[in-house]
Design a protein around this motif. Structure first.
Motif, PDB file in Angstrom:
ATOM      1  N   ALA A 131      38.906  41.633  47.538  1.00 46.40           N
ATOM      2  CA  ALA A 131      39.527  42.618  46.565  1.00 46.40           C
ATOM      3  C   ALA A 131      40.391  42.521  46.544  1.00 46.40           C
ATOM      4  O   ALA A 131      40.883  42.561  45.237  1.00 46.40           O
ATOM      5  CB  ALA A 131      39.792  44.029  47.226  1.00 46.40           C
ATOM      6  N   TRP A 184      37.197  32.668  43.756  1.00 47.48           N
ATOM      7  CA  TRP A 184      37.649  33.405  44.472  1.00 47.48           C
ATOM      8  C   TRP A 184      36.416  33.821  45.979  1.00 47.48           C
ATOM      9  O   TRP A 184      36.639  33.799  46.561  1.00 47.48           O
ATOM     10  CB  TRP A 184      36.709  35.092  43.217  1.00 47.48           C
ATOM     11  N   GLY A 235      40.910  40.333  42.165  1.00 48.20           N
ATOM     12  CA  GLY A 235      42.359  41.524  41.602  1.00 48.20           C
ATOM     13  C   GLY A 235      43.562  39.878  40.701  1.00 48.20           C
ATOM     14  O   GLY A 235      43.649  40.562  39.799  1.00 48.20           O
TER      15      GLY A 235
END
Length: 327
Positions: free
Chosen positions: A317, A180, A321
């Motif tokens: 985001a 991430w 996800g």
């Protein structure tokens, strides 16, 4: 003569690294983030003396060297096992970030076209390095380069603080957090710092993911140069230019990873290389902290920052996800 000019600043980096390591042991805080904080405090209080600046500027060299040596701790088998999906995510998120910044800059906020392109490259690929690379291809003005670079540095400073907090609150695994950070943060130094602040696994994945994203810089430079050349405001980059801009420490990292995975290095040698890599990161992050100047951040103005913030929220985001679904 060159050595004499660089030595005072290099000694300052070494001193900062030792202090950060000592403070980390005392207060129980991550030593890499403390190294950045130490450089930040010095440059924004007493300032960095001019005679130290050449040596401190070598921090980018130590970051690259640390990344190369970190290859000794990487398992090629592990990378190959999940590398395909991760690389696909890298390409998708980089493209999404560039597209969102370009659309917002050109339609919603009416920023100058080339300034929007610099912000898009810095957000989507590799921070200030991408800003400088694309600026040369599109012949951006100096004030546009400075504006875009300062905006990227602003978010480097913010994400260094915010990402570890989010990782702890959501209890993200090392792999998820590392990937991430690698796909959504901007510059290599902050990515490596927050990755290893989370865990060794996160640090390794953050670095590998960010390196694969950095490798896209050539594609982005060609794309922007071609677009602006057709518009009559730029020039097509040569092969030499692309090679000069390519982050060559990626090749050293991959080579050492292959050597380590082949069993050529003993456990003692691998441990020594990992320790050396850690110290090189400390040197690099002390220097990185000195580049985060409050005066420069205040001068960026709100509009480019809003554009980049919105793009960061979207890319972070979406990527988080997807990672939570996949891993």
């Amino acid at each position: 003569m060159a050595t004499r000019r660089l030595l005072p600043g290099f000694v300052a980096l070494c001193l900062g690294a030792v202090l950060a390591r000592g403070f980390a042991t005392t207060v129980g805080f991550n030593h890499l983030l403390l190294a950045i904080a130490l450089g930040f405090v010095v440059t924004n209080t007493v300032g960095v003396p001019a005679r130290l600046e050449p040596g401190i500027a070598t921090h980018k060299l130590w970051l690259g060297a640390g990344i190369v040596l970190m290859g000794a701790s990487i398992s090629v088998d592990t990378v190959l096992e999940v590398g395909g999906p991760v690389f696909a995510l890298v390409i998708a998120v980089a493209a999404l970030s560039v597209l969102v910044v370009e659309l917002l800059a050109r339609t919603a906020f009416d920023l100058p076209e080339r300034l929007g392109s610099l912000l898009a490259a810095g957000t989507g690929i590799c921070g200030v390095s991408a800003v400088v690379a694309v600026a040369g291809a599109v012949r951006a003005r100096e004030e546009q380069i400075a504006y875009a670079a300062a905006t990227v540095l602003l978010f480097d400073a913010i994400t260094i603080v915010v990402y570890p907090i989010v990782g702890d609150v959501l209890a993200l695994s090392g792999t998820v957090f590392g990937v991430w950070a690698g796909v959504s943060m901007f510059s290599t130094g902050p990515v490596v710092a927050v990755g290893f602040a989370h865990s060794d696994v996160a640090g390794q994945w953050a670095t590998m993911t960010k390196l694969s994203r950095n490798a896209l810089i050539g594609v982005v430079v060609i794309a922007y140069a071609s677009y602006y050349a057709r518009a009559g405001t730029g020039s097509r980059p040569s092969v030499r230019t692309l090679w000069d801009e390519f982050p060559k420490f990626v090749l050293g990292f991959l080579a050492l990873a292959v050597v380590a995975s082949a069993g050529v290095l003993s456990a003692t040698q691998q441990a020594s290389l990992e320790n050396a890599s850690n110290w090189l990161f400390l040197l690099a992050f002390v220097g990185l902290g000195t580049e985060i100047r409050l005066a420069d951040l205040r001068d960026t103005g709100p509009v480019p920052a809003v554009v980049v913030l919105l793009a960061l929220l979207v890319s972070s985001a979406v990527s988080l996800g997807v990672l939570l679904l996949v891993f």
